[in-house]
Design an enzyme around this catalytic site. Structure first.
Site, PDB file in Angstrom:
ATOM      1  N   PRO A 119      33.335  37.152  43.943  1.00  0.00           N
ATOM      2  CA  PRO A 119      34.456  37.859  42.823  1.00  0.00           C
ATOM      3  C   PRO A 119      35.143  39.078  43.495  1.00  0.00           C
ATOM      4  O   PRO A 119      34.786  39.702  44.184  1.00  0.00           O
ATOM      5  CB  PRO A 119      33.374  38.053  41.889  1.00  0.00           C
ATOM      6  CG  PRO A 119      31.824  37.921  42.319  1.00  0.00           C
ATOM      7  CD  PRO A 119      31.968  37.514  43.857  1.00  0.00           C
ATOM      8  N   CYS A 120      36.173  39.182  42.505  1.00  0.00           N
ATOM      9  CA  CYS A 120      37.052  40.387  42.558  1.00  0.00           C
ATOM     10  C   CYS A 120      36.456  41.245  41.769  1.00  0.00           C
ATOM     11  O   CYS A 120      36.503  41.422  40.521  1.00  0.00           O
ATOM     12  CB  CYS A 120      38.485  39.852  42.072  1.00  0.00           C
ATOM     13  SG  CYS A 120      39.680  41.145  42.100  1.00  0.00           S
ATOM     14  N   GLN A 121      35.883  42.380  42.224  1.00  0.00           N
ATOM     15  CA  GLN A 121      35.169  43.388  41.548  1.00  0.00           C
ATOM     16  C   GLN A 121      35.580  44.861  42.110  1.00  0.00           C
ATOM     17  O   GLN A 121      36.760  44.780  42.632  1.00  0.00           O
ATOM     18  CB  GLN A 121      33.573  43.417  41.764  1.00  0.00           C
ATOM     19  CG  GLN A 121      32.907  42.189  41.245  1.00  0.00           C
ATOM     20  CD  GLN A 121      31.630  42.024  41.770  1.00  0.00           C
ATOM     21  OE1 GLN A 121      31.328  41.937  43.028  1.00  0.00           O
ATOM     22  NE2 GLN A 121      30.596  42.116  40.941  1.00  0.00           N
ATOM     23  N   ASN A 132      39.331  34.536  47.655  1.00  0.00           N
ATOM     24  CA  ASN A 132      39.399  35.309  46.298  1.00  0.00           C
ATOM     25  C   ASN A 132      40.550  35.102  45.604  1.00  0.00           C
ATOM     26  O   ASN A 132      41.594  34.431  45.972  1.00  0.00           O
ATOM     27  CB  ASN A 132      39.188  36.873  46.766  1.00  0.00           C
ATOM     28  CG  ASN A 132      38.524  37.783  46.057  1.00  0.00           C
ATOM     29  OD1 ASN A 132      38.979  37.407  44.601  1.00  0.00           O
ATOM     30  ND2 ASN A 132      37.530  38.465  46.143  1.00  0.00           N
ATOM     31  N   ARG A 162      44.903  38.296  42.881  1.00  0.00           N
ATOM     32  CA  ARG A 162      44.840  39.857  42.240  1.00  0.00           C
ATOM     33  C   ARG A 162      44.120  40.791  43.068  1.00  0.00           C
ATOM     34  O   ARG A 162      44.483  41.858  42.907  1.00  0.00           O
ATOM     35  CB  ARG A 162      44.313  39.525  40.897  1.00  0.00           C
ATOM     36  CG  ARG A 162      44.412  40.817  39.954  1.00  0.00           C
ATOM     37  CD  ARG A 162      43.555  40.503  38.867  1.00  0.00           C
ATOM     38  NE  ARG A 162      42.029  40.358  38.908  1.00  0.00           N
ATOM     39  CZ  ARG A 162      41.373  39.464  38.557  1.00  0.00           C
ATOM     40  NH1 ARG A 162      41.682  38.428  38.042  1.00  0.00           N
ATOM     41  NH2 ARG A 162      39.936  39.652  38.563  1.00  0.00           N
TER      42      ARG A 162
END
Ligand SMILES: C[S@@+](CC[C@H](N)C(=O)[O-])C[C@H]1O[C@@H](n2cnc3c(N)ncnc32)[C@H](O)[C@@H]1O
Length: 422
Positions: free
Chosen positions: A87-89, A130, A133
Site C-alpha cells: 500500500p501507499c502509506q 504500487n 500516486r
C-alpha cells in the site's frame, strides 16, 4: 535453460498470486516461490490466501500478519528475489528517542516490513508495485515518501530503477497505471553494468525496464530531474520534496528522472476478453432499474451536499459514457468492480447491458480463467481489483532471466551451479 540456477523468491502481500503467476509464466524453472505471505487484516475469511494456497503447491504459504513474522522465518530460504505489491502509506520517519535504533517509521506502515525482509535476506533483486500516486505523495510535500523509499534502498546497498507503466500501452487488455520499482544489490553484475552507462541510456535502452517496455528516445516536454538525496533520512522526511517523473534511476543517492513515452503496442480491446454470450449467466445482466441507475451514476451531475461540519457545498462530477467501449482496453478495475458503482464496467452485447463476469475480470488482469473460483463473486471482483496485470510481470520475469544469463557463468562439471561474474 535446463542449466539455469533457480531463483528462490519471497512473495509478500501476495493477494491471489499475481507476481507468482507472471514469474512462473516467464520461466517456471527459474523462479521458485519458496515463501508466499498473504493476510487480509481483521477478517476471519481469508479468501485471497485460500485461493493462493489452492492454486500453488510448492513453497511455504503463510497466512500471518507480516508484522508478526520474525526474521527466523526467512533464515534458510536462500532468497534471491523479494516481490510484492504494497500500500501507499505515510513513509515519514523520525529519529528514535532512544537514539540507538536510529530512525523510526510510523506503526503499521508495510514498506518497513519490506525493508526488514530485504535486510534479513539480502536478495539479489527486489521488485515492487504500487499506485503511481506514490511518486507524488504526500500532497503537502511532493515526492517525500518516494525519496524516503529510495534512501532506504540506498542505505541497504541497492541501485533502484522505476517506471510508471500503463498495461494497455504494452499489449494488455486494461488501462491500469502503476509504478514498478526494481532494485538490484550493488555487488551484482547487473548493478555494475549499469554503472558503465549514461543515465539516459539506462532509462532509454539498457536498464531493467526499457528492453521489455520500450520507450521513445526523447525526454518528453523536457521534463528532467537530477539531484542527490541528503544522507540523513530524517532530513529527507522533514524537508525534502521533488517532482519525480515516470522513469528514473538512483545509485548511491544520486537520482535521475525523466518523462518518457512508450513505444505503443497494439492495444487489446475489451471485446477480445468477453465470454461467449450464450455462456453468460442471467445474473450478470442489468435489470431495467439498474440500467437507469447506471445512467444516473455515470452521467454528469451537480448535487448539493452538506459537510460533516454543516456547510452546504456543490458536489460535481463529469459524465462518462453509459457503456464501456468494446473497441478499447478496459478501464482500471477497482475493488468495487461488479457493484452498482460508476467505476464498474458495463458492457452492451446484442442490445443487452451487463456487468463483466468474474472470469472476464480475471482476463483483464491476465490470470487463467476461474483462478479465483474458490470464493464468492463479490470477493472475486474484489481480489481482481487488488491484483496486478500478470502479463507485465511475465515480461519483467523475462528481463530478469536475460540479466541472469548475462551475468552468471557456469562452473565446469558442476551442473546447475553458477557464480556471479567478477
Ligand atoms: C495490493 S494487494 C496485492 C495483490 C497481489 N499483487 C495480487 O496479484 O493479487 C495487497 C495485499 O496485501 C495484503 N495485506 C495487507 N496487510 C497485510 C499484512 N499486515 N500482512 C500480510 N498481508 C497484508 C492484503 O490483504 C492484499 O491482498
Amino acid at each position: 535453460m535446463e542449466h539455469m540456477n533457480k531463483l528462490n523468491t519471497i512473495e509478500l502481500f501476495a493477494g491471489v498470486g499475481g507476481f507468482r503467476v507472471g514469474l512462473e509464466k516467464a520461466n517456471p524453472e527459474l523462479f521458485k516461490v519458496v515463501w508466499g505471505n498473504q493476510w487480509e487484516p481483521s477478517k476471519k475469511a481469508q479468501d485471497a490466501f485460500d485461493c493462493y494456497a489452492s492454486n500453488f503447491d510448492e513453497g511455504i504459504h503463510s497466512n500471518e500478519d507480516i508484522t508478526t513474522v520474525t526474521d527466523e522465518a526467512f533464515k534458510n530460504l536462500d532468497a534471491q528475489i523479494v516481490v510484492g505489491g504494497f500500500p501507499c502509506q505515510d513513509y515519514s520517519v523520525a529519529r528514535s528517542l532512544s537514539g540507538e535504533k536510529g530512525i523510526q517509521g510510523k506503526k503499521g506502515v508495510l514498506f518497513w516490513e519490506i525493508k526488514r525482509i530485504v535486510e534479513a535476506t539480502a536478495p539479489r533483486y527486489v521488485l515492487l508495485e504500487n499506485v503511481d500516486r506514490l511518486l507524488k505523495s504526500p500532497a503537502s510535500q511532493r515526492g517525500r515518501d518516494f525519496a524516503v523509499m529510495l534512501a532506504t534502498f540506498r542505505d541497504l546497498g541497492y541501485t533502484v530503477e522505476w517506471r510508471v507503466i500503463n498495461a494497455a500501452e504494452y499489449g494488455q487488455a486494461q488501462r491500469r497505471r502503476r509504478v514498478f520499482i526494481f532494485a538490484t544489490r550493488n555487488d551484482t553484475g547487473f548493478a555494475k553494468e549499469l554503472e558503465s552507462y549514461e543515465s539516459d541510456d539506462v532509462l532509454f535502452d539498457k536498464g531493467f525496464f526499457a528492453p521489455v517496455f520500450p520507450v521513445k528516445r526523447e525526454v518528453i516536454k523536457n521534463r528532467r530531474l537530477h539531484g542527490v538525496l541528503p544522507d540523513d533520512i530524517v532530513e529527507i522526511s522533514d524537508t525534502f520534496s521533488a517532482s519525480f517523473h515516470n522513469s528514473g534511476f538512483m545509485k548511491d543517492g544520486e537520482f535521475f528522472s525523466i518523462h518518457t513515452e512508450p513505444v505503443f503496442e497494439k492495444a487489446v480491446p475489451l471485446a477480445d476478453i468477453l465470454e461467449p454470450e450464450e455462456t453468460v449467466d442471467e445474473k450478470y445482466y442489468l435489470s431495467e432499474a439498474a440500467v437507469e441507475k447506471f445512467k444516473f451514476l455515470r452521467g454528469a451531475k451537480k448535487i448539493e451536499r452538506t459537510s460533516a461540519a454543516g456547510h452546504k457545498y456543490i458536489y460535481s462530477e463529469g459524465g462518462m459514457s453509459e457503456i464501456d467501449d468494446l473497441d478499447k482496453p478496459g478501464r482500471t478495475m477497482l475493488t468495487s468492480e461488479g457493484t452498482t458503482n460508476r467505476s464498474s464496467h458495463v458492457v452492451e452485447v446484442n442490445g443487452r447491458r451487463r456487468f463483466l463476469t468474474p472470469v472476464e475480470c480475471e482476463r483483464l488482469n491476465g490470470f487463467p480463467d476461474n483462478w479465483t473460483n474458490t470464493m464468492s463473486d463479490r470477493m472475486r471482483y474484489f481480489c481482481m481489483g487488488n491484483a496486478l496485470v500478470v502479463g507485465l510481470i511475465e515480461r519483467m520475469g523475462q528481463r530478469i532471466e536475460q540479466i541472469e544469463k548475462k551475468h552468471t557463468v557456469e562452473v565446469p562439471n558442476q551442473e546447475k551451479f553458477f557464480l556471479e561474474q567478477p
